[in-house]
Design an enzyme around this catalytic site. Sequence first.
Site, PDB file in Angstrom:
ATOM      1  N   LYS A  26      59.510  42.676  32.189  1.00  0.00           N
ATOM      2  CA  LYS A  26      58.614  42.211  31.129  1.00  0.00           C
ATOM      3  C   LYS A  26      58.761  43.068  29.883  1.00  0.00           C
ATOM      4  O   LYS A  26      58.767  42.563  28.755  1.00  0.00           O
ATOM      5  CB  LYS A  26      57.165  42.255  31.617  1.00  0.00           C
ATOM      6  N   ASN A  27      58.878  44.383  30.082  1.00  0.00           N
ATOM      7  CA  ASN A  27      58.919  45.303  28.948  1.00  0.00           C
ATOM      8  C   ASN A  27      60.260  45.298  28.218  1.00  0.00           C
ATOM      9  O   ASN A  27      60.411  45.979  27.212  1.00  0.00           O
ATOM     10  CB  ASN A  27      58.592  46.723  29.415  1.00  0.00           C
ATOM     11  N   CYS A 124      46.057  44.625  27.034  1.00  0.00           N
ATOM     12  CA  CYS A 124      45.219  45.200  28.088  1.00  0.00           C
ATOM     13  C   CYS A 124      44.387  46.360  27.545  1.00  0.00           C
ATOM     14  O   CYS A 124      44.872  47.176  26.771  1.00  0.00           O
ATOM     15  CB  CYS A 124      46.098  45.692  29.251  1.00  0.00           C
ATOM     16  N   ARG A 129      45.823  51.828  21.415  1.00  0.00           N
ATOM     17  CA  ARG A 129      47.189  51.507  21.007  1.00  0.00           C
ATOM     18  C   ARG A 129      47.170  51.119  19.526  1.00  0.00           C
ATOM     19  O   ARG A 129      47.410  49.970  19.171  1.00  0.00           O
ATOM     20  CB  ARG A 129      47.745  50.341  21.827  1.00  0.00           C
ATOM     21  N   ASP A 314      52.579  52.895  34.825  1.00  0.00           N
ATOM     22  CA  ASP A 314      52.421  51.596  35.487  1.00  0.00           C
ATOM     23  C   ASP A 314      52.556  51.696  37.010  1.00  0.00           C
ATOM     24  O   ASP A 314      52.167  50.769  37.714  1.00  0.00           O
ATOM     25  CB  ASP A 314      53.468  50.609  34.956  1.00  0.00           C
ATOM     26  N   ARG A 422      50.677  37.723  33.433  1.00  0.00           N
ATOM     27  CA  ARG A 422      51.323  38.288  32.247  1.00  0.00           C
ATOM     28  C   ARG A 422      52.597  39.038  32.618  1.00  0.00           C
ATOM     29  O   ARG A 422      53.538  39.096  31.826  1.00  0.00           O
ATOM     30  CB  ARG A 422      50.376  39.258  31.528  1.00  0.00           C
TER      31      ARG A 422
END
Length: 442
Positions: A26-27, A124, A129, A314, A422
């Site tokens: 995903k990243n 999230c 951030r 994570d 997600r």
Amino acid sequence: MGLTADKITIRGGIPLVGRIEVKGAKNLVTKAMVAALLGETPSLLQDVPNISDVRIVRGLLEVHGVKVTEGDEPGDLILDPVDVESAHFAAIDAHAGSSRIPILFCGPLLHRLGEAFIPDLGGCRIGDRPIDFHLDVLRKFGAVVEKQPNGIRMSAPNGLKGTKVELPYPSVGATEQVLLTAVRAEGITELKGAAIEPEIMDLINILQKMGAIITVDTDRVIRIEGVERLEGYRHRALFDRNEAASWAAAALATDGDIFVGGARQSEMLTFLNVFRKVGGAFEIHDDGIRFYHPGGDLKPVIIETDVHPGFMTDWQQPLVIALTKAHGTSIVHETVYEQRFGFVDALVEMGATIQIHRECLGGHPCRFGQRNFNHSAVITGPTKLHGADIVVPDLRGGFSHLIAALSAEGTSTVSNVGIISRGYENFITKLRLLGADFDLEG
């Protein structure tokens, strides 16, 4: 699956056993999709997972005139940016949802169109951030930033030019911003204190395929020589090591045995060491990694999350569930996101013994130590988890709640599980493949 209303009822206590496959990270894939904007010809991205973040970025690309189509193989996306155009605020806002990815569109759009607009950003709720640093970086390249009531408008009346950037912390997002902006900026850009995660390096691989000139030094310094033109790329995305680690933690917490197809050893080296210390076992194969509970007691560990090559933030949330079963006291010191322990309340309600502290426990002081953030956890085990009603707070915390419910005695109801889509492709199907006992509503 939607992002707010879905609910799953899990009857726990059944070991997860079987094989699942992981696709691209995903990243990485969402940033690779943005990178396609920089090319003058179409790009082919392979192993793209079917997750909501990918759908959000696809929608944002399409409202900007990029033609996105499926390729010949499952997970293939063809991205044709030939007809890139400005998009209306309402269209951008409708597709952005809670994603923070629009901020990374700015550099490529400034190069292609001379302007960019982004709405207020979400994501999230795991810590601060701020986008101010992104805006400061874009200003250094020559962008004119205008804050408006419904978002931020940018322009580049004199084009973008190379600059020097030094990050106070090796932020992944800030590093991506510099890379995506610098590759077509005039002159040389020097980035100090860069993030060097595998996903960052794979993004650099993609940009180099497109024609970029990028060098990476051993001291976290990245130099980019801007070029006038970039072509499209053909690239198979790096596997999702976060998803692989999550399923590994699920195998350990449920006394299970899961083969994660597509996982590779080199990108998971740090996780594998900790997994083994806790008492888990693994086997490395050419086509993936088998993770399993070999029997016996799990052991307590001390973990400090960090940027790569440290233990990823994570990874800690899913592994905490297994640590509730370890014999002794484990410590997790979170140094990346200051509010990552919001998921712990539900675990305590399920019977876990976890205390959260403001102090830097487990070793070295970090940047959160004097700022009153609850960023250290002490987990005492073994404790038996029991079923409860849970509301998912964020992506990784949500998957951790799934693991807790799967390993608990009795029945749990987990709400808001759509958030998990997600970052976890077809996780409901994968749970069925692994023998989980559950009903899905919504």
